[in-house]
Write a protein that holds these residues in place. Structure first.
Motif, short mmCIF file in Angstrom:
data_model
loop_
_atom_site.label_atom_id
_atom_site.label_comp_id
_atom_site.label_asym_id
_atom_site.label_seq_id
_atom_site.Cartn_x
_atom_site.Cartn_y
_atom_site.Cartn_z
N CYS A 131 -1.08 0.85 -8.29
CA CYS A 131 -2.53 0.72 -8.34
C CYS A 131 -2.88 -0.56 -9.09
O CYS A 131 -2.20 -0.92 -10.06
N TYR B 71 -5.62 -0.80 -10.66
CA TYR B 71 -6.43 -0.34 -11.79
C TYR B 71 -5.53 0.45 -12.75
O TYR B 71 -4.42 0.86 -12.40
N CYS C 176 -7.14 3.35 -14.93
CA CYS C 176 -8.27 4.07 -15.53
C CYS C 176 -7.81 4.90 -16.72
O CYS C 176 -6.72 5.49 -16.68
N CYS D 286 -6.98 8.47 -15.64
CA CYS D 286 -6.33 8.62 -14.32
C CYS D 286 -5.60 9.97 -14.24
O CYS D 286 -4.84 10.32 -15.14
N VAL E 113 0.86 5.66 -10.47
CA VAL E 113 0.20 4.43 -10.94
C VAL E 113 1.10 3.65 -11.90
O VAL E 113 1.33 2.46 -11.74
N GLY F 3 -2.59 6.42 -6.83
CA GLY F 3 -2.60 5.00 -6.66
C GLY F 3 -3.78 4.48 -5.83
O GLY F 3 -4.75 5.16 -5.59
N GLN G 285 -10.74 2.85 -4.72
CA GLN G 285 -11.79 2.43 -5.64
C GLN G 285 -12.62 1.28 -5.08
O GLN G 285 -13.63 0.90 -5.67
S1 SF4 Z 1 -5.26 5.92 -9.06
FE1 SF4 Z 1 -7.51 5.93 -9.16
S2 SF4 Z 1 -7.95 6.88 -11.16
FE2 SF4 Z 1 -5.79 6.23 -11.21
S3 SF4 Z 1 -5.79 4.15 -12.09
FE3 SF4 Z 1 -5.88 3.90 -9.85
S4 SF4 Z 1 -8.09 3.79 -9.41
FE4 SF4 Z 1 -7.91 4.63 -11.46
#
Ligand code: SF4
Length: 245
Positions: A38, A40, A42, A45, A51, A87, A113
């Motif tokens: 991922c 991101y 978060c 998460c 991730v 992810g 996202q």
């Molecule tokens: S999987 Fe979704 S909640 Fe988890 S870090 Fe990535 S975007 Fe954020």
């Protein structure tokens, strides 16, 4: 194995059939293809095992064929909705899988996202865009998000899904909804006791999650936000933080 003609898909897990636990397809039987990785990270998460690169030894680079064979085996060859999740599944080459499945009567829903647009978004049956609110500690790039909406070319059914923990998240959700008035909005109370890899059996603060759900319902109704739908995560109610269900 992957080959030059068929880019590999980084897979964290493939499981099902189960039901989709959240958003516009809640309750619908599905097989999940959860990709690994991922862009991101978060703060809350709930899919860290897909991730955090510390868990990448559990991820597998699979060919489109291999992923497809697993979906066929799990569904017994009977077409259903396949949920592409992560992810961030948008960073994987999933266009070939979608084509392949469509040829056999399957449908595909993807949640992302909205940070990485892909041309094949237009081939999806359902696209759920879930921009991350301030409590995630991520910053939304609305220009990139716009590009994701445009990439879909109004072809899939689309929705916004927003996780709400607090007043700031709620204000963010209202702003997101105002930016995309054409998209239905699903609000979901945040789970402040998300699974930690290796400790998925840890108890969830269900009372806390339900309290936030009630708070959110009250907030939406008092605010007369009558277009928003407020939903809990069904799988969390049923199975807590258990994986693979
Ligand atoms: S999987 Fe979704 S909640 Fe988890 S870090 Fe990535 S975007 Fe954020």
């Amino acid at each position: 194995m992957t080959n030059a003609m068929q880019p590999g898909i980084r897979v964290s897990e493939i499981f099902g059939p189960t039901i989709q636990g959240e958003g516009m397809l809640i309750g619908l039987p599905t097989v999940f293809v959860r990709t690994g990785g991922c862009d991101y990270r978060c703060s809350w998460c709930d899919s860290l095992h897909a991730v955090d690169r510390r868990f990448r030894r559990d991820w597998e680079m699979m060919s489109t064929d291999a992923v497809w064979q697993k979906v066929i085996a799990l569904s017994g060859g009977q077409p259903l909705m396949v949920s592409l999740s992560g992810g961030n599944p948008a960073i994987q080459p999933l266009g070939g899988l979608i084509d392949r499945g469509h040829g056999e009567g399957y449908r595909f829903a993807l949640e992302t996202q909205g940070s990485v647009p892909k041309q094949w978004f237009a081939d999806l049956d359902v696209l759920v865009l879930s921009p991350k609110p301030p409590s995630s500690e991520m910053t939304t790039d609305w220009a990139a998000f716009d590009t994701c909406v445009e990439a879909a070319q109004d072809k899939p059914r689309m929705a916004l899904k927003l996780v709400v923990f607090d007043d700031d998240d709620y204000a963010y959700a209202k702003d997101a909804a105002a930016r995309y008035p054409q998209l239905p909005v699903y609000l979901q109370p945040g789970n402040h006791t998300p699974p930690r890899p290796g400790n998925e059996g840890a108890l969830i603060d269900m009372a806390g999650v339900m309290k936030r759900m009630e708070w959110l319902v009250e907030k939406v109704t008092r605010d007369r936000w009558f277009e928003a739908r407020v939903l809990p995560q069904l799988h969390v109610l049923l199975w807590g933080n258990k994986r693979g269900v």
